[in-house]
Design a protein around this motif. Structure first.
Motif, PDB file in Angstrom:
ATOM      1  N   ILE A  22       3.712  -6.360  -0.660  1.00  0.00           N
ATOM      2  CA  ILE A  22       5.213  -5.971  -0.840  1.00  0.00           C
ATOM      3  C   ILE A  22       5.904  -5.738   0.328  1.00  0.00           C
ATOM      4  O   ILE A  22       6.684  -6.234   0.804  1.00  0.00           O
ATOM      5  CB  ILE A  22       5.445  -5.283  -2.199  1.00  0.00           C
ATOM      6  N   ILE A  36      13.281  -2.811  -3.738  1.00  0.00           N
ATOM      7  CA  ILE A  36      12.199  -2.640  -4.052  1.00  0.00           C
ATOM      8  C   ILE A  36      12.018  -1.686  -5.429  1.00  0.00           C
ATOM      9  O   ILE A  36      12.590  -0.634  -5.184  1.00  0.00           O
ATOM     10  CB  ILE A  36      11.071  -2.231  -3.018  1.00  0.00           C
ATOM     11  N   PHE A 156      11.694  -6.891  -5.394  1.00  0.00           N
ATOM     12  CA  PHE A 156      10.385  -6.725  -5.186  1.00  0.00           C
ATOM     13  C   PHE A 156      10.084  -5.607  -6.662  1.00  0.00           C
ATOM     14  O   PHE A 156      10.758  -4.741  -6.774  1.00  0.00           O
ATOM     15  CB  PHE A 156       9.694  -6.243  -4.167  1.00  0.00           C
ATOM     16  N   ASP A 158       6.847  -3.531  -8.126  1.00  0.00           N
ATOM     17  CA  ASP A 158       5.555  -2.983  -7.934  1.00  0.00           C
ATOM     18  C   ASP A 158       4.864  -2.532  -9.186  1.00  0.00           C
ATOM     19  O   ASP A 158       5.889  -1.722  -9.904  1.00  0.00           O
ATOM     20  CB  ASP A 158       5.347  -2.208  -6.740  1.00  0.00           C
TER      21      ASP A 158
END
Length: 366
Positions: A22, A36, A156, A158
């Motif tokens: 990432i 993110i 993104f 995670d």
């Protein structure tokens, strides 16, 4: 039917460098603003440190937020007036005793926005944050998503397996948007959850992969697997894979050897000798676990970390698993936490255990 195959969901095994990937992709994007997201503070800190290690600083086009910060700052506050105008929503409220909190509010209806979603008229209850965000988007005619499209070209996420409940509705809105979404997680490591909401309960934790497959079926994304492990050696990967035999096996790319490699059982009278000799990181289920006086870390809090060796103090269900090899004796959360604990190690994993061994692959420490 939407067909946005630029959206990707990657199911990545432990040690597959998913967070590293990432960061690598994020740093390769120049000019466009990217976001993110992840659930825990620990993972936020890890992402920040990875970026700084590679770039020297956080580039101005990269924003890093926890999931709840994102919901509050990007989704709720700009549009709360479409749902609630009495007071500015200040922060997310996390009840100390969620069970008692739910009982005290069991007769409150959703139509009562102030009482159902908020505490003291200004604190948004964590259980309802994603649902409230979806209402803000709907009541504003989609302005929440439109604004995000204008700000970010790529998002993104995670450790996506930590999301649950109405979070999935927010994810679906993002997948249907013009924003390119890249979601990464490991359904085997579902040790934390953003909420206890019964919404989409069938997709919670390990079963989140079923939801991803549904999204892929309807053209929202492409789902791929990444089963390479650069952390643990082959004996550790093979042992961890036994917890989830229905998933594809992990391939280890750690070919280093030391004087002590693999998975071991250590008898109670050998524990001090073993720990003194090999200096493993001691892992426990929680702070109430008996670690014979050794300082230990909780299984769940070590997610994302790497250690040369670990020593695990097992719970009774884990002892049953070690004896039988039957993962069905493990509660779902225990199975996930055990997988996390095992896969923290590069070279060796040891259990305090006295009894029959489930496999010839497991060594007894002598």
């Amino acid at each position: 039917m939407s067909t946005n195959h630029s959206n990707r969901i990657v199911i990545a095994s432990a040690g597959s460098r998913k967070t590293t990937e990432i960061v690598k992709e994020a740093l390769a994007i120049k000019g466009d603003n990217i976001l993110i997201l992840t659930y825990t503070i620990e993972n936020i800190n890890q992402i920040r440190s990875y970026i700084i290690r590679n770039a020297g600083l956080i580039p101005p086009n990269i924003t890093i937020q926890t999931w709840y910060t994102f919901l509050l700052q990007e989704c709720v506050r700009p549009y709360q007036n479409y749902c609630y105008k009495d007071k500015r929503i200040e922060t997310i409220y996390f009840p100390e005793d969620i069970s008692a909190f739910k009982i005290s509010r069991r007769y409150i209806k959703k139509e009562n926005i102030k009482s159902y979603f908020l505490v003291k008229g200004k604190y948004l209850i964590n259980e309802h944050a994603s649902e409230f965000a979806c209402i803000c988007n709907s009541n504003s005619g989609g302005k929440m998503i439109t604004r995000l499209e204008e700000i970010y070209s790529k998002i993104f996420i995670d450790e996506v397996q930590d999301l649950s409940g109405y979070d999935f509705d927010v994810l679906e809105l993002l997948l249907n948007s013009k924003i390119n979404c890249y979601l990464v997680g490991d359904c085997r490591q579902a040790t934390y959850f953003t909420s206890c909401s019964p919404k989409y309960k069938k997709f919670k934790g390990y079963n989140i992969i079923k939801l991803f497959k549904e999204w892929e079926k309807y053209g929202l994304c492409l789902v791929t697997e990444k089963n390479e492990c650069y952390r643990s050696n082959k004996p550790i990967c093979d042992f961890a894979d036994k917890l989830y035999p229905e998933l594809n096996k992990t391939t280890s790319f750690n070919h280093e050897t030391t004087e002590h490699d693999g998975v071991f059982f250590v008898k109670p009278e050998q524990v001090h000798e073993y720990i003194d000799r090999f200096k493993p990181v001691v892992l426990r289920y929680n702070r109430l676990s008996n670690t014979l006086g050794f300082e230990g870390l909780n299984f769940g809090t070590t997610k994302g970390q790497t250690f040369e060796r670990v020593f695990i103090f097992p719970t009774e269900p884990i002892k049953k698993y070690l004896k039988t090899g039957d993962y069905s004796v493990l509660p779902a959360n225990t199975r996930a936490k055990l997988y996390v604990a095992i896969t923290r190690a590069k070279s060796s994993v040891a259990f305090l255990y006295e009894g029959e061994f489930i496999s010839d692959e497991i060594n007894q420490f002598n």
